[in-house]
Design an enzyme around this catalytic site. Structure first.
Site, PDB file in Angstrom:
ATOM      1  N   TYR A   1       0.938  -1.262  -0.026  1.00 56.09           N
ATOM      2  CA  TYR A   1       0.086  -0.022   0.166  1.00 56.09           C
ATOM      3  C   TYR A   1       0.962   1.281   0.161  1.00 56.09           C
ATOM      4  O   TYR A   1       0.443   2.279   0.492  1.00 56.09           O
ATOM      5  CB  TYR A   1      -1.101  -0.085   1.127  1.00 56.09           C
ATOM      6  CG  TYR A   1      -2.138  -0.962   0.913  1.00 56.09           C
ATOM      7  CD1 TYR A   1      -3.211  -0.799   0.366  1.00 56.09           C
ATOM      8  CD2 TYR A   1      -1.809  -2.346   1.507  1.00 56.09           C
ATOM      9  CE1 TYR A   1      -4.201  -1.888   0.291  1.00 56.09           C
ATOM     10  CE2 TYR A   1      -2.812  -3.378   1.517  1.00 56.09           C
ATOM     11  CZ  TYR A   1      -3.941  -2.912   1.004  1.00 56.09           C
ATOM     12  OH  TYR A   1      -4.777  -3.904   0.621  1.00 56.09           O
ATOM     13  N   SER A   2       2.201   0.976  -0.530  1.00 58.90           N
ATOM     14  CA  SER A   2       3.068   2.342  -0.479  1.00 58.90           C
ATOM     15  C   SER A   2       2.676   3.392  -1.412  1.00 58.90           C
ATOM     16  O   SER A   2       2.371   3.202  -2.645  1.00 58.90           O
ATOM     17  CB  SER A   2       4.490   1.530  -0.630  1.00 58.90           C
ATOM     18  OG  SER A   2       5.248   2.843  -0.972  1.00 58.90           O
TER      19      SER A   2
END
Length: 275
Positions: free
Chosen positions: A64-65
């Site tokens: 989820y960067s």
């Protein structure tokens, strides 16, 4: 779409602030795919990649960067191939972050969480960006934010994940001001050493900064009912949607400190909405 620079600075009116004046530096509006500190961290790294003759960017991040997302967007916009080394196993269908990265041409390579600690670089020639994008060139880019601010201010605030944005903001402060970071991580005492390291790597230091570590709301990407209520209320009052991972925690912490009287009457505070 062109980059919106300098990003807007807007004052908000909120009775909870009392005599404190709060301005939002809307870095989230710089570009929908390259918002805020992501663009500022990438700017000089992209220039360095061109100067060194690289055509491929490689970086690291979780599933989820936002840094992975922004690197893919930057590669697509400026003509680089991109590789993302992702912590953990592949899960299909891809989540929105990784799906977007793939749509912008990024090749994903998954490594185990154990192997990820060593940040393995696969064979090939790459311009390597660190996890989160924080390095000396990122600090240089973030330092430029303060130069865009024409309003006088006493405190310049930002959320802190890797320390790069805070390190840069502190270097660009107006005389007499200080920078205040709000850690989004649990157990984040190490971030103070990281900010010092990044400033030294950049070649300049400024000690007019501090980090509050008590407003993590459970840790990275964790949230509580209190945080969710604050974010929803802020959107209703001011029409600004904060993200609960970074900017929501910063502003919830900031409003708490105002309520506790930690800023003098008349203090002028700027909070960076990093996007």
């Amino acid at each position: 779409m062109e980059l919106l620079l300098p990003s807007p600075l807007v004052e908000i009116a909120d009775e909870r602030l009392g005599d404190v004046r709060l301005f939002l530096k809307r870095d989230d509006l710089i570009h929908p795919e390259l918002p805020g500190n992501k663009w500022r961290k990438l700017k000089y790294n992209l220039e360095a990649a061109v100067e060194q003759g690289h055509d491929t960017l490689l970086t690291f991040g979780g599933a989820y960067s936002n840094h992975i997302r922004a690197t893919a967007a930057a590669g697509h916009r400026f003509g680089f191939r991109t590789v993302g080394v992702i912590r953990g196993e592949e899960h299909l269908p891809l989540n929105p972050v990784l799906s977007f990265a793939v749509s912008r041409g990024m090749r994903l390579e998954y490594v185990s969480r154990t192997a990820y600690r060593d940040k393995p670089v696969p064979p090939g020639r790459f311009y390597v960006l660190p996890e989160g994008g924080s390095n000396a060139l990122a600090v240089r880019g973030c330092a430029e934010l303060a130069a865009e601010i024409t309003e006088p201010y006493d405190v310049l605030c930002c959320p802190v994940g890797t320390g790069g944005t805070l390190a840069g903001l502190a270097l660009g402060l107006r005389e007499g001001a200080r920078a205040l970071g709000f850690s989004v991580l649990k157990g984040s005492g190490f971030l103070r050493d990281e900010v010092v390291r990044l400033q030294r790597e950049h070649g300049r230091e400024n000690s007019a900064w501090s980090i509050r570590t008590e407003f993590h709301f459970g840790g990275y990407a964790r949230r509580t009912a209190e945080l969710d209520a604050f974010v929803a209320d802020f959107a209703e009052r001011h029409g600004v949607r904060l993200d609960p991972v970074y900017t929501g925690k910063m502003l919830c912490g900031l409003f708490t400190l105002v309520r506790l009287g930690e800023f003098p009457p008349g203090a002028r505070i700027i909070a960076v909405i990093t996007g």
